[in-house]
Design a protein around this motif. Structure first.
Motif, PDB file in Angstrom:
ATOM      1  N   THR A 156       0.934  -1.006  -0.173  1.00 39.36           N
ATOM      2  CA  THR A 156      -0.168  -0.041  -0.099  1.00 39.36           C
ATOM      3  C   THR A 156       0.871   1.370  -0.045  1.00 39.36           C
ATOM      4  O   THR A 156       2.101   1.318   0.480  1.00 39.36           O
ATOM      5  CB  THR A 156      -0.815   0.107   1.244  1.00 39.36           C
ATOM      6  OG1 THR A 156      -0.011  -0.169   2.304  1.00 39.36           O
ATOM      7  CG2 THR A 156      -1.912  -1.070   1.224  1.00 39.36           C
ATOM      8  N   HIS A 157       0.413   2.293  -0.569  1.00 41.41           N
ATOM      9  CA  HIS A 157       0.904   3.801  -0.695  1.00 41.41           C
ATOM     10  C   HIS A 157      -0.010   4.572  -0.235  1.00 41.41           C
ATOM     11  O   HIS A 157      -0.725   4.981  -1.176  1.00 41.41           O
ATOM     12  CB  HIS A 157       1.654   3.793  -2.080  1.00 41.41           C
ATOM     13  CG  HIS A 157       2.945   2.753  -2.233  1.00 41.41           C
ATOM     14  ND1 HIS A 157       3.991   2.957  -1.848  1.00 41.41           N
ATOM     15  CD2 HIS A 157       2.764   1.863  -3.050  1.00 41.41           C
ATOM     16  CE1 HIS A 157       4.595   1.954  -2.429  1.00 41.41           C
ATOM     17  NE2 HIS A 157       3.751   1.280  -3.054  1.00 41.41           N
ATOM     18  N   GLY A 158      -0.285   4.978   0.885  1.00 38.67           N
ATOM     19  CA  GLY A 158      -1.412   5.944   1.392  1.00 38.67           C
ATOM     20  C   GLY A 158      -2.814   5.220   0.974  1.00 38.67           C
ATOM     21  O   GLY A 158      -3.151   3.905   1.400  1.00 38.67           O
ATOM     22  N   ASP A 159      -3.666   5.679   0.204  1.00 40.47           N
ATOM     23  CA  ASP A 159      -5.023   5.109  -0.244  1.00 40.47           C
ATOM     24  C   ASP A 159      -4.669   4.018  -1.282  1.00 40.47           C
ATOM     25  O   ASP A 159      -5.751   3.438  -1.974  1.00 40.47           O
ATOM     26  CB  ASP A 159      -5.930   6.117  -0.592  1.00 40.47           C
ATOM     27  CG  ASP A 159      -6.253   7.073   0.598  1.00 40.47           C
ATOM     28  OD1 ASP A 159      -6.282   6.575   1.834  1.00 40.47           O
ATOM     29  OD2 ASP A 159      -6.784   8.014   0.603  1.00 40.47           O
ATOM     30  N   ARG A 160      -3.683   4.099  -2.129  1.00 38.74           N
ATOM     31  CA  ARG A 160      -3.370   3.329  -3.032  1.00 38.74           C
ATOM     32  C   ARG A 160      -2.848   1.880  -2.855  1.00 38.74           C
ATOM     33  O   ARG A 160      -2.003   1.758  -2.134  1.00 38.74           O
ATOM     34  CB  ARG A 160      -2.317   3.890  -3.983  1.00 38.74           C
ATOM     35  CG  ARG A 160      -2.174   3.071  -5.137  1.00 38.74           C
ATOM     36  CD  ARG A 160      -1.315   3.672  -6.245  1.00 38.74           C
ATOM     37  NE  ARG A 160       0.191   3.591  -5.838  1.00 38.74           N
ATOM     38  CZ  ARG A 160       1.324   4.285  -6.288  1.00 38.74           C
ATOM     39  NH1 ARG A 160       0.918   5.335  -7.186  1.00 38.74           N
ATOM     40  NH2 ARG A 160       2.265   4.228  -5.704  1.00 38.74           N
TER      41      ARG A 160
ATOM     42  N   PHE B  82       3.408  -7.319 -13.463  1.00 39.17           N
ATOM     43  CA  PHE B  82       1.961  -6.829 -13.641  1.00 39.17           C
ATOM     44  C   PHE B  82       1.287  -6.463 -12.289  1.00 39.17           C
ATOM     45  O   PHE B  82       1.414  -7.150 -11.228  1.00 39.17           O
ATOM     46  CB  PHE B  82       1.200  -7.958 -14.517  1.00 39.17           C
ATOM     47  CG  PHE B  82       1.402  -8.148 -15.663  1.00 39.17           C
ATOM     48  CD1 PHE B  82       0.865  -7.438 -16.673  1.00 39.17           C
ATOM     49  CD2 PHE B  82       2.155  -9.202 -16.075  1.00 39.17           C
ATOM     50  CE1 PHE B  82       1.198  -7.723 -17.948  1.00 39.17           C
ATOM     51  CE2 PHE B  82       2.707  -9.388 -17.428  1.00 39.17           C
ATOM     52  CZ  PHE B  82       2.190  -8.529 -18.389  1.00 39.17           C
ATOM     53  N   VAL B  83       0.829  -5.098 -12.112  1.00 39.65           N
ATOM     54  CA  VAL B  83       0.352  -4.599 -10.963  1.00 39.65           C
ATOM     55  C   VAL B  83      -1.182  -4.254 -11.003  1.00 39.65           C
ATOM     56  O   VAL B  83      -1.351  -3.484 -11.850  1.00 39.65           O
ATOM     57  CB  VAL B  83       1.519  -3.209 -10.591  1.00 39.65           C
ATOM     58  CG1 VAL B  83       1.003  -3.065  -9.219  1.00 39.65           C
ATOM     59  CG2 VAL B  83       2.779  -3.871 -10.676  1.00 39.65           C
ATOM     60  N   LEU B  84      -1.789  -4.759 -10.105  1.00 35.21           N
ATOM     61  CA  LEU B  84      -3.340  -4.069 -10.041  1.00 35.21           C
ATOM     62  C   LEU B  84      -3.120  -2.929  -9.214  1.00 35.21           C
ATOM     63  O   LEU B  84      -2.834  -3.040  -8.317  1.00 35.21           O
ATOM     64  CB  LEU B  84      -4.251  -5.182  -9.475  1.00 35.21           C
ATOM     65  CG  LEU B  84      -4.569  -6.375 -10.304  1.00 35.21           C
ATOM     66  CD1 LEU B  84      -5.535  -7.406  -9.802  1.00 35.21           C
ATOM     67  CD2 LEU B  84      -5.153  -5.655 -11.721  1.00 35.21           C
ATOM     68  N   ILE B  85      -3.178  -1.716  -9.673  1.00 36.82           N
ATOM     69  CA  ILE B  85      -3.407  -0.527  -8.972  1.00 36.82           C
ATOM     70  C   ILE B  85      -4.940   0.048  -8.516  1.00 36.82           C
ATOM     71  O   ILE B  85      -5.671   0.382  -9.568  1.00 36.82           O
ATOM     72  CB  ILE B  85      -2.512   0.667  -9.647  1.00 36.82           C
ATOM     73  CG1 ILE B  85      -1.125  -0.012  -9.881  1.00 36.82           C
ATOM     74  CG2 ILE B  85      -2.682   1.965  -8.873  1.00 36.82           C
ATOM     75  CD1 ILE B  85      -0.410   1.206 -10.681  1.00 36.82           C
ATOM     76  N   LEU B  86      -5.142   0.036  -7.317  1.00 34.24           N
ATOM     77  CA  LEU B  86      -6.488   0.401  -6.729  1.00 34.24           C
ATOM     78  C   LEU B  86      -6.507   1.295  -5.856  1.00 34.24           C
ATOM     79  O   LEU B  86      -5.937   1.323  -5.005  1.00 34.24           O
ATOM     80  CB  LEU B  86      -7.258  -0.861  -6.294  1.00 34.24           C
ATOM     81  CG  LEU B  86      -7.069  -2.410  -6.803  1.00 34.24           C
ATOM     82  CD1 LEU B  86      -7.756  -3.501  -6.158  1.00 34.24           C
ATOM     83  CD2 LEU B  86      -7.770  -2.238  -8.541  1.00 34.24           C
ATOM     84  N   GLU B  87      -7.248   2.425  -6.160  1.00 32.94           N
ATOM     85  CA  GLU B  87      -7.366   3.541  -5.330  1.00 32.94           C
ATOM     86  C   GLU B  87      -8.749   3.251  -4.353  1.00 32.94           C
ATOM     87  O   GLU B  87      -9.685   3.196  -4.757  1.00 32.94           O
ATOM     88  CB  GLU B  87      -7.608   5.148  -6.124  1.00 32.94           C
ATOM     89  CG  GLU B  87      -6.473   5.163  -7.148  1.00 32.94           C
ATOM     90  CD  GLU B  87      -5.170   5.515  -6.342  1.00 32.94           C
ATOM     91  OE1 GLU B  87      -5.201   5.856  -4.938  1.00 32.94           O
ATOM     92  OE2 GLU B  87      -4.323   5.619  -6.917  1.00 32.94           O
ATOM     93  N   THR B  88      -8.424   3.684  -2.970  1.00 32.69           N
ATOM     94  CA  THR B  88      -9.450   3.178  -2.023  1.00 32.69           C
ATOM     95  C   THR B  88      -9.480   4.407  -0.901  1.00 32.69           C
ATOM     96  O   THR B  88      -8.293   5.154  -0.957  1.00 32.69           O
ATOM     97  CB  THR B  88      -9.187   2.088  -1.293  1.00 32.69           C
ATOM     98  OG1 THR B  88      -7.994   1.932  -0.355  1.00 32.69           O
ATOM     99  CG2 THR B  88      -9.298   0.610  -2.281  1.00 32.69           C
ATOM    100  N   GLY B  89     -10.605   4.518  -0.311  1.00 33.97           N
ATOM    101  CA  GLY B  89     -10.480   5.537   0.819  1.00 33.97           C
ATOM    102  C   GLY B  89     -10.048   5.005   1.898  1.00 33.97           C
ATOM    103  O   GLY B  89      -9.955   3.862   2.249  1.00 33.97           O
ATOM    104  N   SER B  90      -9.657   5.857   2.733  1.00 33.98           N
ATOM    105  CA  SER B  90      -8.859   5.306   4.094  1.00 33.98           C
ATOM    106  C   SER B  90      -9.934   4.810   4.848  1.00 33.98           C
ATOM    107  O   SER B  90     -11.092   5.104   4.935  1.00 33.98           O
ATOM    108  CB  SER B  90      -8.253   6.576   5.008  1.00 33.98           C
ATOM    109  OG  SER B  90      -7.295   7.082   4.013  1.00 33.98           O
TER     110      SER B  90
END
Length: 284
Positions: A204-208, A276-284
């Motif tokens: 994880t990188h913050g919300d990512r 291969f990377v799945l990059i998903l943005e989520t809220g905290s």
């Protein structure tokens, strides 16, 4: 007389104002599935011009959608036509020798299985347009990553490594994410040889959130990196391996990532290979 004059002026003004609307109506009436190239001239910066720009934008999207649909249908027809031809050819040449018949049945069954997989993948991609394609729920990333790793390591004799594991909860569809990650793992197996390393992990990188599969195979040529996520596209070189897939696996991965409002990204593995990377943005 004044009333007639006012009426005439009003009629002329209304005709001038409504003329662009008539152009929109006429253009819409002339549109067909075979010809979506017509556009409305945009003049000025008023509301009518804005309407024309909006209408032209809609036509651009329609034209792109119909073009993509035609290409998709043509490619699907080609992919299904090949196994059908193989099945018909083997059945026509099948003799009376038991060994020959057994081999023919094996080959025909294999091709029918391949057609079945193509159809299932096509249906899955069709579902990707539906709002319920992804059904998020609270998921523990550490548990999900470990489950994917356990399932992936059965795909081939490789040096499987459970890499970094994110320890947090996130709203994901665990079945879809598992499906995408297993597909990436299968892709890595197809393009490596026994003994080569494949890493599965999450971070994880913050919300990512990033979930990844990294291999130390031959990597992907730059000219292939632009097309491998498209449907029925395998690239000009398949990283030194020959597979019987229809070229839908990575398109499915992309659809699942976008269903989570994310994306899938190709990176170079340190030391050589593909990640291969799945990059998903989520809220905290």
């Amino acid at each position: 007389m004044a009333l007639v004059l006012v009426s005439g002026i009003g009629w002329a003004v209304a005709g001038h104002i409504l003329a662009p609307v008539r152009v929109v109506r006429k253009t819409a009436a002339e549109l067909t599935e075979r010809d979506l190239t017509r556009r409305i001239p945009v003049e000025g910066r008023d509301d009518i011009a804005a309407l024309a720009e909006t209408f032209n934008g809609m036509l651009d999207r329609l034209e792109q959608a119909f073009a993509a649909q035609r290409v998709f249908v043509d490619d699907a027809g080609h992919e299904l036509r090949t196994p059908i031809t193989i099945v018909r050819g083997h059945l026509e040449l099948m003799g009376d020798d038991p060994a020959d018949r057994e081999e023919t049945i094996r080959l025909v069954t294999d091709e029918l299985d391949r057609m079945s997989r193509i159809v299932e993948d096509l249906l899955l991609l069709a579902k990707a347009e539906r709002p319920d394609f992804v059904r998020p729920e609270p998921v523990q990333l550490a548990e999900l990553t470990a489950d994917v790793f356990v399932k992936a390591r059965t795909l081939g004799e490789r040096e499987w490594l459970l890499d970094t594991v994110a320890d947090r909860e996130a709203p994901l569809d665990p079945q879809r994410i598992t499906q995408a990650m297993v597909q990436l793992a299968q892709n890595a197996v197809q393009h490596t040889v026994p003994g080569q390393r494949i890493r599965v992990g999450s971070q994880t990188h913050g919300d990512r959130i990033e979930l990844y599969v990294a291999d130390n195979g031959p990597g992907i040529p730059p000219q292939d990196a632009e097309v491998i996520f498209e449907r029925f596209r395998r690239g000009t070189a398949r990283r030194g391996a020959r597979t019987s897939g229809a070229g839908l696996g990575l398109a499915i991965v992309k659809a699942i990532a976008e269903g989570h409002h994310g994306r899938v990204e190709l990176r170079r593995t340190d030391g050589g290979g593909a990640t291969f990377v799945l990059i998903l943005e989520t809220g905290s």
